[in-house]
Design an enzyme around this catalytic site. Structure first.
Site, short mmCIF file in Angstrom:
data_model
loop_
_atom_site.label_atom_id
_atom_site.label_comp_id
_atom_site.label_asym_id
_atom_site.label_seq_id
_atom_site.Cartn_x
_atom_site.Cartn_y
_atom_site.Cartn_z
N GLU A 1 20.74 -70.07 61.90
CA GLU A 1 20.31 -71.07 61.59
C GLU A 1 18.30 -70.58 62.48
O GLU A 1 18.57 -69.84 63.31
CB GLU A 1 20.43 -72.54 62.73
CG GLU A 1 22.11 -72.60 61.59
CD GLU A 1 20.85 -73.83 60.73
OE1 GLU A 1 20.48 -73.80 60.48
OE2 GLU A 1 22.40 -74.26 60.46
N HIS B 1 24.72 -72.32 56.23
CA HIS B 1 25.33 -73.28 55.02
C HIS B 1 24.11 -72.97 53.90
O HIS B 1 23.14 -72.18 53.97
CB HIS B 1 25.02 -74.53 55.68
CG HIS B 1 23.62 -74.21 55.85
ND1 HIS B 1 22.46 -75.04 55.20
CD2 HIS B 1 23.18 -74.80 57.18
CE1 HIS B 1 21.58 -75.75 56.34
NE2 HIS B 1 21.32 -74.78 57.30
N GLU C 1 26.41 -78.50 55.44
CA GLU C 1 25.66 -78.62 56.69
C GLU C 1 24.62 -79.50 57.49
O GLU C 1 24.85 -80.30 58.20
CB GLU C 1 25.29 -77.34 57.56
CG GLU C 1 25.73 -77.44 59.01
CD GLU C 1 23.96 -77.65 59.58
OE1 GLU C 1 23.92 -77.86 61.02
OE2 GLU C 1 23.13 -77.90 58.51
N GLU C 2 23.85 -80.13 56.23
CA GLU C 2 22.64 -80.87 56.50
C GLU C 2 23.47 -82.51 56.54
O GLU C 2 22.69 -83.22 56.56
CB GLU C 2 22.07 -80.59 55.10
CG GLU C 2 21.86 -79.07 55.72
CD GLU C 2 20.50 -79.03 56.85
OE1 GLU C 2 20.42 -79.79 58.27
OE2 GLU C 2 20.05 -77.95 56.56
N HIS D 1 12.83 -78.54 57.43
CA HIS D 1 12.59 -79.57 56.46
C HIS D 1 11.79 -80.22 56.25
O HIS D 1 11.59 -81.47 55.90
CB HIS D 1 13.76 -80.79 57.96
CG HIS D 1 15.18 -80.41 57.84
ND1 HIS D 1 16.29 -81.09 58.06
CD2 HIS D 1 15.90 -79.37 56.97
CE1 HIS D 1 17.16 -80.54 58.28
NE2 HIS D 1 16.98 -79.58 57.90
N ASP E 1 23.97 -75.13 51.35
CA ASP E 1 23.05 -76.58 51.47
C ASP E 1 21.67 -76.19 51.95
O ASP E 1 22.07 -75.92 52.71
CB ASP E 1 23.67 -77.63 51.37
CG ASP E 1 24.84 -77.95 53.04
OD1 ASP E 1 24.47 -76.94 53.77
OD2 ASP E 1 24.28 -78.87 54.00
N ASP F 1 15.97 -72.85 56.30
CA ASP F 1 17.13 -73.42 56.97
C ASP F 1 17.79 -73.44 55.58
O ASP F 1 17.64 -74.31 54.28
CB ASP F 1 17.25 -74.38 57.52
CG ASP F 1 18.19 -75.46 57.90
OD1 ASP F 1 18.54 -75.29 57.97
OD2 ASP F 1 17.91 -76.52 58.31
#
Ligand SMILES: [Zn+2]
Length: 376
Positions: free
Chosen positions: A162, A66, A133-134, A348, A68, A99
């Site tokens: 990931e 991903h 995805e997030e 994150h 995003d 990530d």
């Protein structure tokens, strides 16, 4: 600096907070198209999806990622601006560094080198990217898989970039995920005065022994890949707030994280049996938030383990931990799915980072997986 590092830096500069892609996909498509990858946009709603495939034959090996990222949070928590990639002491800092923009860059450069070195490889090699995805993930890989199913595109192997690693690159790969089943229970009684219990029916007293049984029940023993299924109560409430009133109702929320040894239906049946045995009057609403999956076929896992052995010198521990990923949409098609990516300690968080050295090693691992599966 290496090509993969430079590409990671270019991706981090693009402020692709979910569901924005901010030009990441154009950048990747421009990298791979000259190497014989056919690109296709599969956009739905506000979500961008990019499909790059080299070859038409099966087996089909797909790298999934991903573009995003989650929002950076307060900028004052960052030692350097989140969208200005910064290298300090061998670590590249920026939102999405781990990530999963380094994973996306490593997959892209691995595919490039592979296509250049093995232009006549077997089967097909592909890259699938999504910009959601997030977030809700409604218009991302879930929709793309529907398109694939409708036109008969079958994924044999799927490698997700990931961040799976814990202490050092490649020490853990994910080969599945536990299921998650939620229950919302309401137990009925009869409200009354605490001094006149024979004129009331206390739902707390009625539920307590049933709850004890739910807690002590052995749902399964787990298996080689999954820990035993667990039951947890997350909320329980009853009562009017007054100390002299027997409540008329009790509400409880609970969740099962379950292995592939049981099914959601098995669990439901057994919960109802316990509640019924205790003579409860109740309503129970179930919500399956995700079915468990496990990659059982050995080809992909072995290709990954062998690649890690070649590049890093050690095989990984396989596990089924972590939160959700887009693997939940791919696995039900029958594809073998493995997640293998950089360290996840800073994902994150503020000051998210990835080791510059790991970026190159990861790309080498991905390239080796391609060779293991598509070159005889
Ligand atoms: Zn991710």
């Amino acid at each position: 600096m290496s090509e993969t590092f430079e590409l990671t830096v270019d991706l981090i500069r693009r402020r692709s907070v979910t569901p924005e892609d901010a030009g990441c996909m154009e950048l990747i498509a421009a990298q791979l198209e000259p190497y014989g990858f056919r690109s296709e946009r599969l956009d739905f709603g506000d979500t961008r999806n990019l499909w790059l495939r080299r070859g038409t034959a099966s087996p089909l090996l797909v790298f999934l990622g991903h573009t995003d990222v989650v929002p950076p949070g307060p900028l004052s928590d960052w030692n350097s601006p989140p969208f200005e990639p910064t290298l300090r002491d061998g670590l590249l800092y920026g939102r999405g560094a781990a990530d999963m923009k380094s994973g996306v860059a490593a997959m892209a450069t691995a595919l490039k080198r592979f296509a250049a070195a093995f232009p006549h490889h077997q089967g097909s090699a592909a890259l699938l990217l999504t910009s959601d995805e997030e977030g809700t993930a409604i218009n991302g890989v879930a929709k793309v898989i529907e398109v694939f199913e409708s036109r008969g595109d079958r994924i044999d192997w799927c490698v997700i970039g990931e961040p799976s690693s814990a202490e050092r690159l490649g020490d853990v790969i994910r080969v599945g995920r536990r299921g998650s089943l939620c229950g919302a229970l309401r137990v009925f009684g009869v409200q009354g005065h605490v001094a006149y219990p024979n004129q009331a029916d206390n739902p707390i007293h009625r539920f307590a022994p049933a709850l004890k049984e739910l807690i002590t029940e052995v749902w399964d023993e787990g298996n080689e890949f999954f820990p035993p299924t667990s039951f947890q109560v997350s909320n329980i409430q009853a009562g009017t707030g007054a100390e002299n009133v027997i409540p008329g109702q009790l509400e409880a929320l609970f969740n099962f994280r379950f292995s592939t040894t049981v099914t959601a239906d098995d669990i439901k049946r057994r919960v109802h049996a316990i509640l019924d045995r205790h003579g409860l009057r109740y309503e129970l609403a179930w919500r399956l938030s995700g079915a468990p999956f496990l990659t059982t076929g050995n080809e992909l896992i072995e290709a990954c383990q062998s690649a890690l052995e070649t590049v890093i010198g050690a095989r990984a521990k396989t596990d089924t931990g972590g939160g959700t990923s887009d693997g939940r949409f791919v696995a039900p098609t029958g594809a073998q799915v493995v997640e293998i990516g950089p360290l996840n300690g800073t994902i994150h968080k503020a000051n998210e980072c990835v080791s510059a050295k790991d970026i190159d090693s990861l790309s080498a691992v991905y390239e080796r997986i391609l060779i293991n599966l598509l070159v005889s």
